[in-house]
Scaffold this motif. Sequence first.
Motif, PDB file in Angstrom:
ATOM      1  N   TYR A  12       0.807  -1.253  -0.047  1.00 12.29           N
ATOM      2  CA  TYR A  12      -0.171  -0.091   0.045  1.00 12.29           C
ATOM      3  C   TYR A  12       0.861   1.084  -0.213  1.00 12.29           C
ATOM      4  CZ  TYR A  12      -3.524  -3.509   1.424  1.00 12.29           C
ATOM      5  OH  TYR A  12      -4.014  -4.609   1.525  1.00 12.29           O
ATOM      6  N   GLN A  49     -13.238   5.609  14.699  1.00  3.62           N
ATOM      7  CA  GLN A  49     -12.837   4.328  14.573  1.00  3.62           C
ATOM      8  C   GLN A  49     -11.337   4.184  15.237  1.00  3.62           C
ATOM      9  OE1 GLN A  49     -12.019   3.484  10.490  1.00  3.62           O
ATOM     10  NE2 GLN A  49     -12.274   5.540   9.760  1.00  3.62           N
ATOM     11  N   ARG A  51      -7.499   3.664  14.982  1.00  3.25           N
ATOM     12  CA  ARG A  51      -6.561   3.828  14.052  1.00  3.25           C
ATOM     13  C   ARG A  51      -5.287   3.246  14.357  1.00  3.25           C
ATOM     14  NH1 ARG A  51      -8.259   4.631   8.898  1.00  3.25           N
ATOM     15  NH2 ARG A  51      -9.505   6.545   8.608  1.00  3.25           N
ATOM     16  N   LYS A  52      -4.880   2.056  13.581  1.00  7.57           N
ATOM     17  CA  LYS A  52      -3.474   1.530  14.266  1.00  7.57           C
ATOM     18  C   LYS A  52      -2.286   2.140  14.429  1.00  7.57           C
ATOM     19  CE  LYS A  52      -5.356  -3.266  13.263  1.00  7.57           C
ATOM     20  NZ  LYS A  52      -5.151  -4.201  12.514  1.00  7.57           N
ATOM     21  N   ASP A 129     -16.461  -1.037   6.171  1.00  5.98           N
ATOM     22  CA  ASP A 129     -16.441  -2.378   5.290  1.00  5.98           C
ATOM     23  C   ASP A 129     -15.966  -3.642   6.397  1.00  5.98           C
ATOM     24  OD1 ASP A 129     -13.649  -2.305   5.570  1.00  5.98           O
ATOM     25  OD2 ASP A 129     -13.477  -1.761   3.408  1.00  5.98           O
ATOM     26  N   ALA A 130     -15.756  -4.860   6.036  1.00  3.94           N
ATOM     27  CA  ALA A 130     -15.291  -5.972   6.876  1.00  3.94           C
ATOM     28  C   ALA A 130     -13.949  -5.661   7.661  1.00  3.94           C
ATOM     29  CB  ALA A 130     -15.515  -7.160   6.140  1.00  3.94           C
ATOM     30  N   SER A 131     -13.271  -4.677   7.303  1.00  8.40           N
ATOM     31  CA  SER A 131     -11.831  -4.508   7.909  1.00  8.40           C
ATOM     32  C   SER A 131     -12.109  -3.131   8.831  1.00  8.40           C
ATOM     33  CB  SER A 131     -10.716  -4.117   6.676  1.00  8.40           C
ATOM     34  OG  SER A 131     -11.188  -2.720   6.200  1.00  8.40           O
ATOM     35  N   GLU A 132     -13.304  -2.766   8.948  1.00  4.77           N
ATOM     36  CA  GLU A 132     -13.469  -1.475   9.714  1.00  4.77           C
ATOM     37  C   GLU A 132     -14.536  -1.439  10.852  1.00  4.77           C
ATOM     38  OE1 GLU A 132     -12.793   2.123   6.471  1.00  4.77           O
ATOM     39  OE2 GLU A 132     -14.479   0.837   6.287  1.00  4.77           O
ATOM     40  N   GLU A 133     -14.483  -0.889  11.967  1.00  2.71           N
ATOM     41  CA  GLU A 133     -15.474  -0.658  12.847  1.00  2.71           C
ATOM     42  C   GLU A 133     -15.953   0.767  13.251  1.00  2.71           C
ATOM     43  OE1 GLU A 133     -14.873  -3.169  16.454  1.00  2.71           O
ATOM     44  OE2 GLU A 133     -13.922  -4.974  15.218  1.00  2.71           O
TER      45      GLU A 133
END
Length: 179
Positions: A12, A49, A51-52, A129-133
Amino acid sequence: MSEVITHYQGRYLSLLERDGWEFASRANASGVVVIVAMTPAREIVLVEQFRKPVGGRVIELPAGLVGDHSDAEESVITAGKRELEEETGFTASRWEVLLACPSSAGMSDEIITFVLARDLIQTGPGGGDASEEIEVHTVPLDTAERWLQNRIDRGIALDPKVYTALYWLNQPDKRPAAR
């Protein structure tokens, strides 16, 4: 422009160098769209959300990558529509490009484009999406600064672009002219 040297190429991100200056570049998108969304009830739509990179929750404007879904020709508005609905569950019938600018000119070549979304309608739950909360917040403009300060006081980080959005929403005559 001078030669660009690639030091690292990930899935990325890339680490590049130009004239002795190292900087990050996205390898999977042609830019970022940041959505300034206001409901008919004069509420700003925000997302929260984890954030790593910063190791915690962050209050932000809805946003996303342009052209990251196998469509290198995707427009900023098309990406904005997709991201707004995916993250917040809102759709908008009026869209306006406000400003394209660097996100962090000393560290990245990334260009973000602010778009204004109006005449919102809630069509789904949002949440990403599936990678987010993602938690969606609709905050009245007249109490937004107090609401944001409360979040900061509770230890939640705040993306400063939110204040840019509040400025433009509260002072429409100060919005930049689209080019």
